[in-house]
Design a protein around this motif. Sequence first.
Motif, PDB file in Angstrom:
ATOM      1  N   ALA A  50      57.204  46.855  24.008  1.00 41.62           N
ATOM      2  CA  ALA A  50      58.400  47.464  23.421  1.00 41.62           C
ATOM      3  C   ALA A  50      58.270  47.761  21.923  1.00 41.62           C
ATOM      4  N   PRO A  51      57.723  46.832  21.124  1.00 43.54           N
ATOM      5  CA  PRO A  51      57.628  47.108  19.677  1.00 43.54           C
ATOM      6  C   PRO A  51      56.712  48.297  19.340  1.00 43.54           C
ATOM      7  N   MET A  52      55.895  48.737  20.293  1.00 44.90           N
ATOM      8  CA  MET A  52      55.000  49.864  20.018  1.00 44.90           C
ATOM      9  C   MET A  52      55.781  51.174  19.975  1.00 44.90           C
ATOM     10  N   HIS A  53      57.021  51.106  20.433  1.00 45.85           N
ATOM     11  CA  HIS A  53      57.917  52.264  20.436  1.00 45.85           C
ATOM     12  C   HIS A  53      57.877  52.994  19.094  1.00 45.85           C
ATOM     13  N   ARG A  54      57.970  52.215  18.024  1.00 39.43           N
ATOM     14  CA  ARG A  54      58.064  52.841  16.697  1.00 39.43           C
ATOM     15  C   ARG A  54      56.796  53.587  16.286  1.00 39.43           C
ATOM     16  N   GLY A  96      40.345  50.027  20.611  1.00 39.39           N
ATOM     17  CA  GLY A  96      40.533  51.479  20.561  1.00 39.39           C
ATOM     18  C   GLY A  96      41.367  51.886  19.360  1.00 39.39           C
ATOM     19  N   LYS A  97      41.726  53.143  19.375  1.00 38.60           N
ATOM     20  CA  LYS A  97      42.510  53.683  18.263  1.00 38.60           C
ATOM     21  C   LYS A  97      43.890  53.034  18.230  1.00 38.60           C
ATOM     22  N   SER A  98      44.509  53.094  17.072  1.00 33.25           N
ATOM     23  CA  SER A  98      45.859  52.548  16.937  1.00 33.25           C
ATOM     24  C   SER A  98      46.818  53.413  17.750  1.00 33.25           C
ATOM     25  N   MET A  99      47.926  52.826  18.173  1.00 34.18           N
ATOM     26  CA  MET A  99      48.921  53.566  18.948  1.00 34.18           C
ATOM     27  C   MET A  99      49.435  54.775  18.159  1.00 34.18           C
ATOM     28  N   GLN A 100      49.537  54.602  16.858  1.00 37.82           N
ATOM     29  CA  GLN A 100      50.000  55.686  16.004  1.00 37.82           C
ATOM     30  C   GLN A 100      49.012  56.854  16.040  1.00 37.82           C
ATOM     31  N   ALA A 101      47.738  56.535  15.894  1.00 38.94           N
ATOM     32  CA  ALA A 101      46.715  57.585  15.877  1.00 38.94           C
ATOM     33  C   ALA A 101      46.639  58.306  17.220  1.00 38.94           C
ATOM     34  N   VAL A 102      46.715  57.548  18.314  1.00 38.19           N
ATOM     35  CA  VAL A 102      46.596  58.161  19.645  1.00 38.19           C
ATOM     36  C   VAL A 102      47.734  59.129  19.914  1.00 38.19           C
ATOM     37  N   SER A 153      62.139  59.371  22.631  1.00 42.31           N
ATOM     38  CA  SER A 153      62.561  58.064  23.123  1.00 42.31           C
ATOM     39  C   SER A 153      62.748  58.085  24.642  1.00 42.31           C
ATOM     40  N   ALA A 154      63.337  59.185  25.138  1.00 41.83           N
ATOM     41  CA  ALA A 154      63.572  59.309  26.583  1.00 41.83           C
ATOM     42  C   ALA A 154      62.237  59.289  27.348  1.00 41.83           C
TER      43      ALA A 154
END
Lengths: 237, 149
Positions: free
Chosen positions: B140-144, B94-100, B108-109
């Motif tokens: 967790a690293p997808m946070h950014r 699927g699409k990248s986490m950034q694109a979605v 962050s909350a």
Amino acid sequence: MTQIEHVTTLRLLKRISAVALGVAGFAGLVATAHAGTVITVAGDRDGLGMLNVVISLKPIGVAAPAAVPAIITVTQENLQFKPYISVIRKGSSVVFANRDTVEHHIKSFSSSRPFEIAVHKPGDTPPPIRFDSEGAIVAYCILHDWMRAYVYVADTPWYGTSNATGSVRIENVPAGEYEVNAWHPDLGQFKPPLTTKLTVPESGIVQTTFKFEFKPRPIRQAPRQSGVKTADAHQHH
Amino acid sequence: MRIARSLFALRSLLASALCVCATSVALAQAPNEAALAAFGGFTGLSKMTEDFVERVQKNPRIGRFFKEADTERIQAMLTDLFCDVLGGGCKYQGKSMQAVHANMKVASADFNVLAEELQNALTAANVPFADQNKLIAKLAPMHRDIVEK
Ligand code: HEM
């Protein structure tokens, strides 16, 4: 069954069909002696008729007649799957044919039969995919998020899909006891269909209603603008 | 009607037999069930994800993000992604986490609330804590890519 009896039955059925609406399964093609008609009406939380409810009738205590495997086609056309929802008999197959002007990439995650048809071009007709387990299959297009197709695999020849008023009419159902299942795409993969039992009479009609506890979500449509090639950002992570 | 139907079937058969296209049909996931054992296999993972998406949608703090969202697709894509990062044999395409998540203004909350709901769904599915942490650590690293800077 004699010719005359047959004609009378047909005429009777025709008269009945003028009253009730609905899409009957293929079982309706063969007239059977001592057979009745089942009419179901499915409503949502607010009692409004529900479109795209799949009704299937399973005989209790007797095996359903042997299946004649069929091959149906679900196309990709104008950035939609067509038909949106299909019902097939267990053991039948589906061809997902690209009749569009753009590429598609189909993926289905259903536990019973996951499959993938990687990027395929307009005009491509990939080999049929056979479905041997009962239940619902959801096909997605990786490139176009709104595209969705459902294939409901039924282990019976008696089924139908509801029209906008929520009704389904299934004719020529041999008299006897049946389990009636009502499934809608919004149940998702794991919630069981609504179910009830009924007795099909030797002739005439039996009716039942189903009430779902939700309002169906709108069916997603392709975006209006022309020239949509692929989804906005198709990247691999 | 009968004849028409079998003719049609024959035609589709011929069409597929004659098709010399490169298109292949494959199992979407050749799930490596062993890697997903703690999650109840691919089916268990998929059920847990359905529950997770329902929890997120009902959550008073982040539910609004998902009001108009296509939760059916999210459930499917997330299952594929979870299965992929757990080494279950799936390949998320699927699409990248950034694109979605672009333009969603996820804070962050919000991310933390979603992570809590994931833990709730995992606990409800009887996934052992060590395996819960394994999944959370992969996400967790997808946070950014998801949270608005
Ligand atoms: C590690 C955390 C997260 C992961 C792995 C994740 C993953 C995903 C995936 C796979 C999709 C589906 C993409 C598709 O349809 O192709 C999605 C959609 C979505 N996500 Fe996340 N997500 C995360 C965190 C969040 C957070 C914190 C929010 C907001 C509070 C959020 C809001 C959404 C929304 C609203 C959609 C639906 C988009 C749409 O329907 O167009 N996500 N997410």
